[in-house]
Design a protein around this motif. Structure first.
Motif, short mmCIF file in Angstrom:
data_model
loop_
_atom_site.label_atom_id
_atom_site.label_comp_id
_atom_site.label_asym_id
_atom_site.label_seq_id
_atom_site.Cartn_x
_atom_site.Cartn_y
_atom_site.Cartn_z
N VAL A 39 -6.83 -6.71 8.71
CA VAL A 39 -6.82 -7.03 7.28
C VAL A 39 -5.41 -7.43 6.87
O VAL A 39 -4.44 -6.83 7.34
CB VAL A 39 -7.26 -5.81 6.44
N ILE A 40 -5.31 -8.43 6.00
CA ILE A 40 -4.01 -8.77 5.44
C ILE A 40 -4.13 -8.83 3.92
O ILE A 40 -5.03 -9.47 3.38
CB ILE A 40 -3.45 -10.10 6.02
N PHE A 41 -3.25 -8.10 3.23
CA PHE A 41 -3.14 -8.14 1.77
C PHE A 41 -1.95 -9.01 1.43
O PHE A 41 -0.83 -8.72 1.85
CB PHE A 41 -2.90 -6.73 1.21
N LEU A 42 -2.18 -10.06 0.65
CA LEU A 42 -1.08 -10.93 0.24
C LEU A 42 -0.70 -10.66 -1.21
O LEU A 42 -1.49 -10.10 -1.97
CB LEU A 42 -1.47 -12.39 0.43
N GLU A 43 0.51 -11.08 -1.58
CA GLU A 43 1.00 -10.90 -2.94
C GLU A 43 0.89 -9.44 -3.39
O GLU A 43 0.42 -9.14 -4.49
CB GLU A 43 0.23 -11.81 -3.90
N VAL A 44 1.31 -8.53 -2.50
CA VAL A 44 1.24 -7.10 -2.82
C VAL A 44 2.27 -6.77 -3.89
O VAL A 44 3.47 -6.96 -3.69
CB VAL A 44 1.47 -6.25 -1.55
N SER A 45 1.79 -6.26 -5.01
CA SER A 45 2.65 -5.95 -6.15
C SER A 45 3.12 -4.50 -6.09
O SER A 45 2.65 -3.69 -5.28
CB SER A 45 1.88 -6.18 -7.45
N GLN A 46 4.03 -4.18 -7.00
CA GLN A 46 4.51 -2.81 -7.11
C GLN A 46 3.35 -1.88 -7.45
O GLN A 46 3.31 -0.73 -7.02
CB GLN A 46 5.58 -2.74 -8.19
N ASN A 47 2.39 -2.39 -8.21
CA ASN A 47 1.22 -1.62 -8.61
C ASN A 47 0.45 -1.10 -7.40
O ASN A 47 0.18 0.09 -7.28
CB ASN A 47 0.32 -2.49 -9.50
N ILE A 48 0.11 -2.00 -6.48
CA ILE A 48 -0.69 -1.58 -5.31
C ILE A 48 0.17 -0.80 -4.31
O ILE A 48 -0.33 0.08 -3.61
CB ILE A 48 -1.39 -2.78 -4.64
N LEU A 49 1.46 -1.09 -4.27
CA LEU A 49 2.38 -0.35 -3.41
C LEU A 49 2.37 1.13 -3.79
O LEU A 49 2.19 2.01 -2.94
CB LEU A 49 3.79 -0.92 -3.53
N ALA A 50 2.54 1.40 -5.09
CA ALA A 50 2.58 2.78 -5.56
C ALA A 50 1.21 3.45 -5.49
O ALA A 50 1.09 4.58 -4.98
CB ALA A 50 3.11 2.81 -7.00
#
Length: 201
Positions: A64-75
């Motif tokens: 799986v690859i998640f692109l455009e990972v934001s601070q929101n999904i990181l946290a």
């Protein structure tokens, strides 16, 4: 018993030749499947050079690859929060043990150089990144992911899986196509080496 297995493998090869099924040559690679989340058409086109891109989550797809990972999904991913579709999907995929790669948005690419930290807030975001890495998530840039081609633990899928191919695989799980023929000796070798053979979608 080993001699019998080798004989069977030889017979299988001969049968394939008689049926005019062209076995994959060494060095040839059949594209493994990759579930891609949040990618535009241009990025998908670039990924398709090395992967069979799937845009819907399928249980059998390990990568799986998640692109455009934001601070929101990181946290949220690090804290196990699932209050939006992206974090819910990430949680489900982590629970399934998928091999997840994350490509942060440009404004978060500094997490690759934590020595540049200047505030405790930066440090906290790097802590979230490290937490996700402890769950098995890999972070990289899109360019690095594309240029690396197939990940080192991804192996080529052959039309015929023999004991020799099984011994070459470095991963504990060998993902093959549904059309791949597996010889009895390959199964025995996989069992002997503690490897699992699974069919890809």
């Amino acid at each position: 018993m080993v001699n019998d297995s080798k004989l069977i493998e030889k017979i299988v090869r001969n049968v394939i030749m008689q049926l005019d099924i062209k076995p994959q040559m060494p060095g040839e690679v059949s594209k493994p499947s990759l579930f891609v989340h949040n990618a535009d058409e241009r990025t998908i086109s670039r990924l398709e050079e090395n992967w069979k891109v799937i845009c819907e989550p399928i249980t059998e797809i390990p990568n799986v690859i998640f692109l455009e990972v934001s601070q929101n999904i990181l946290a949220k991913g690090a804290l196990g929060l699932t209050d939006d579709p992206d974090s819910q999907l990430l949680s489900e995929l982590l629970l399934q043990g998928k091999q997840i790669t994350m490509i942060p948005v440009l404004t978060l690419e500094w997490v690759f150089s934590p020595e540049r930290l200047r505030t405790k807030y930066h440090d906290q975001l790097v802590t979230y990144k490290k937490k996700l890495e402890s769950f098995g998530v890999t972070f990289t840039t899109l360019e690095m992911f594309i240029s690396s081609g197939l990940e080192k633990n991804q192996q080529s899928f052959c039309e015929l899986l023999t004991d020799q191919e099984v011994r070459k695989y470095t991963d504990e799980t060998i993902w093959i196509e549904k059309s791949t023929i597996v010889t009895p000796l390959a199964r025995d070798t996989a069992r002997e080496l503690g490897k699992t053979i699974k069919w890809n979608e």
